[in-house]
Design an enzyme around this catalytic site. Structure first.
Site, PDB file in Angstrom:
ATOM      1  N   ASP A 149       0.812  -1.209   0.000  1.00  0.00           N
ATOM      2  CA  ASP A 149       0.000   0.000   0.000  1.00  0.00           C
ATOM      3  C   ASP A 149       0.852   1.269   0.000  1.00  0.00           C
ATOM      4  O   ASP A 149       0.663   2.154  -0.846  1.00  0.00           O
ATOM      5  CB  ASP A 149      -0.930  -0.011   1.226  1.00  0.00           C
ATOM      6  CG  ASP A 149      -1.782   1.227   1.316  1.00  0.00           C
ATOM      7  OD1 ASP A 149      -2.863   1.246   0.700  1.00  0.00           O
ATOM      8  OD2 ASP A 149      -1.363   2.202   1.985  1.00  0.00           O
ATOM      9  N   ALA A 177      -4.593   2.277  -1.264  1.00  0.00           N
ATOM     10  CA  ALA A 177      -4.121   1.477  -2.401  1.00  0.00           C
ATOM     11  C   ALA A 177      -4.599   0.033  -2.276  1.00  0.00           C
ATOM     12  O   ALA A 177      -5.072  -0.567  -3.246  1.00  0.00           O
ATOM     13  CB  ALA A 177      -2.602   1.534  -2.492  1.00  0.00           C
ATOM     14  N   ASP A 178      -4.491  -0.528  -1.089  1.00  0.00           N
ATOM     15  CA  ASP A 178      -4.978  -1.888  -0.874  1.00  0.00           C
ATOM     16  C   ASP A 178      -6.479  -1.989  -1.099  1.00  0.00           C
ATOM     17  O   ASP A 178      -6.964  -2.871  -1.824  1.00  0.00           O
ATOM     18  CB  ASP A 178      -4.658  -2.347   0.549  1.00  0.00           C
ATOM     19  CG  ASP A 178      -3.248  -2.904   0.684  1.00  0.00           C
ATOM     20  OD1 ASP A 178      -2.674  -3.348  -0.322  1.00  0.00           O
ATOM     21  OD2 ASP A 178      -2.717  -2.889   1.805  1.00  0.00           O
ATOM     22  N   PHE A 179      -7.230  -1.085  -0.471  1.00  0.00           N
ATOM     23  CA  PHE A 179      -8.675  -1.248  -0.499  1.00  0.00           C
ATOM     24  C   PHE A 179      -9.286  -0.836  -1.834  1.00  0.00           C
ATOM     25  O   PHE A 179     -10.313  -1.391  -2.251  1.00  0.00           O
ATOM     26  CB  PHE A 179      -9.315  -0.514   0.673  1.00  0.00           C
ATOM     27  CG  PHE A 179      -8.941  -1.108   2.011  1.00  0.00           C
ATOM     28  CD1 PHE A 179      -8.738  -2.472   2.148  1.00  0.00           C
ATOM     29  CD2 PHE A 179      -8.764  -0.316   3.132  1.00  0.00           C
ATOM     30  CE1 PHE A 179      -8.379  -3.042   3.351  1.00  0.00           C
ATOM     31  CE2 PHE A 179      -8.411  -0.867   4.351  1.00  0.00           C
ATOM     32  CZ  PHE A 179      -8.218  -2.232   4.467  1.00  0.00           C
ATOM     33  N   SER A 182      -8.986  -3.832  -3.694  1.00  0.00           N
ATOM     34  CA  SER A 182     -10.058  -4.779  -3.357  1.00  0.00           C
ATOM     35  C   SER A 182     -11.287  -4.538  -4.213  1.00  0.00           C
ATOM     36  O   SER A 182     -11.875  -5.481  -4.771  1.00  0.00           O
ATOM     37  CB  SER A 182     -10.434  -4.645  -1.877  1.00  0.00           C
ATOM     38  OG  SER A 182      -9.329  -4.819  -1.025  1.00  0.00           O
TER      39      SER A 182
END
Length: 405
Positions: A149, A177-179, A182
């Site tokens: 992230d 960035a991660d979510f 997702s």
């Protein structure tokens, strides 16, 4: 606040009948599959013998029971499989043979070494939707570098456009960035399932954290490529709209967002400064941007005179787009957040209530129905293997050999 235990009868979810094998780790993949699980997909989280490393990030619920892991692993079951062993790989292949979706978050070279790259998997399971989540993509100069992230925020422009002018670049606190990855993965998976329904064949879904961050820059990108003037951090303001920023009040902060001319007029009326509307320096947004240095101090001095609650009452009454700046603890008691049911309570057999955020996608006929609790590593190994045709002796043998745990 939504309590998952309060729903006695569950209707068939939008994704009921869809089986997801989730070999991803950390945040982007696991959160994506949890969101799919909320809508009824049967998600099997495949963890290595030592468990998903995210379990060790903190000890909020005990050693190996991190709050971070709890936050992204509801609505699924967990098995532990040593996919590097021949027997473990055979178990994984049996799961994949009946799966609709396979999610993986390895660097491409690691996936190839394990025979888990798209080409190898799709040859055996052509109807499978294969979703790969990486840091930077499937090839290119950074393909072999670790991605996460913070690195995606830095390289993708998020940190470089966030923060106070002239100060240290600022990371966005939520793992954006991660979510975002997702949600992009979910979107891609659903598109691929739709095509499979139509054409009868699966395909690869490729999502990477870097592209997700760059995709957040359309307005800044078009302006930059047109004018040649790069955007620089503006703190709580917007470079090309004024006023569209945060102002300090006598006890906190308030955001005012005059996106269009109408709201500039309503703002001036609400704060009893109609003279500002008539001032030629501030007539249009272009004028206000050009004369930001003269206008913003006037508004800042005005908002500093009273508390946030005073300004919210006045601005809302005047139909001025505005908001308090909620700290984390304020978010979950905000009347609109409460009304929307965005706080979710899961019941854990050892830890009692686990409070997290609800699924933000609202379907009318087949709504999200988050279920269960974030499982222990391998909590459902025996249960899942039995469903896939392994008898008690076979499971015992696999456990004895370390293929499953």
């Amino acid at each position: 606040m939504t309590d998952v235990e309060s729903t006695e009868e569950r209707s068939a979810g939008a994704l009921s009948g869809i089986r997801v094998v989730d070999l991803s780790q950390i945040a982007a993949g696991p959160y994506a599959t949890s969101l799919l699980g909320d809508f009824g997909a049967d998600v099997i989280k495949v963890e290595p013998p030592s468990g998903d490393p995210l379990r060790q990030i903190d000890n909020a619920f005990g050693e190996g029971e991190s709050a971070y892991s709890f936050s992204v692993n509801r609505s699924k079951r967990s098995v532990r499989i040593d996919v590097k062993s021949p027997d473990g790989r055979a178990v994984l292949d049996r799961l994949l043979a009946e799966a609709d979706v396979f999610v993986i978050s390895m660097r491409p070279a690691a996936a190839r070494r394990l025979g888990l790259n798209y080409e190898s998997v799709s040859e055996r399971f052509p109807r499978l939707v294969y979703c790969s989540i990486t840091g930077y993509g499937e090839d290119g100069p950074l393909v072999d570098r670790p991605g996460m992230d913070l690195l995606a925020q830095a390289r993708g422009g998020t940190m470089g456009t966030t923060g106070e002018p002239g100060r240290t670049p600022v990371k966005v606190a939520p793992a954006i960035a991660d979510f975002l990855g997702s949600y992009l993965a979910c979107n891609g998976i659903l598109l691929a399932l739709r095509v499979r329904d139509r054409d009868g064949i699966g395909q690869k879904v490729g999502v990477n954290l870097l592209d997700g961050q760059v995709s957040l820059l359309p307005n800044l990108s078009v302006a930059y490529h047109r004018t040649g003037v790069p955007f620089r951090p503006q703190g709580g303001a917007q470079s090309n709209i004024v006023p569209y920023q945060v102002f300090e009040t006598s006890d906190g902060w308030v955001v005012v967002a005059c996106l269009i001319q109408k709201f500039w007029v309503t703002l001036c009326r609400a704060v009893e400064r109609p003279d500002l509307v008539e001032d030629p320096r501030f007539s249009t947004n272009a004028d206000r941007v050009r004369n930001r240095g003269e206008l913003v101090p006037v508004l800042a001095a005005l908002f500093a005179e009273h508390p946030t609650s005073h300004w919210m009452k006045i601005l809302e009454a005047g139909d001025v787009p505005c908001s308090p700046v909620n700290a984390l603890e304020d978010v979950f008691v905000d009347p609109q957040v409460v009304h929307n049911g965005m706080t979710l309570v899961l019941t854990h057999p050892r830890h009692g209530e686990v409070v997290t955020v609800n699924n933000p996608i609202h379907l009318g006929s087949t709504p999200a129905q988050p279920r269960g609790y974030p499982p222990d590593a391998g909590e459902h190994t025996d249960e899942v293997l039995a469903e896939y045709g392994y008898d008690t002796d076979q499971i015992r043998t696999l456990r004895a050999g370390g293929a499953v745990l």
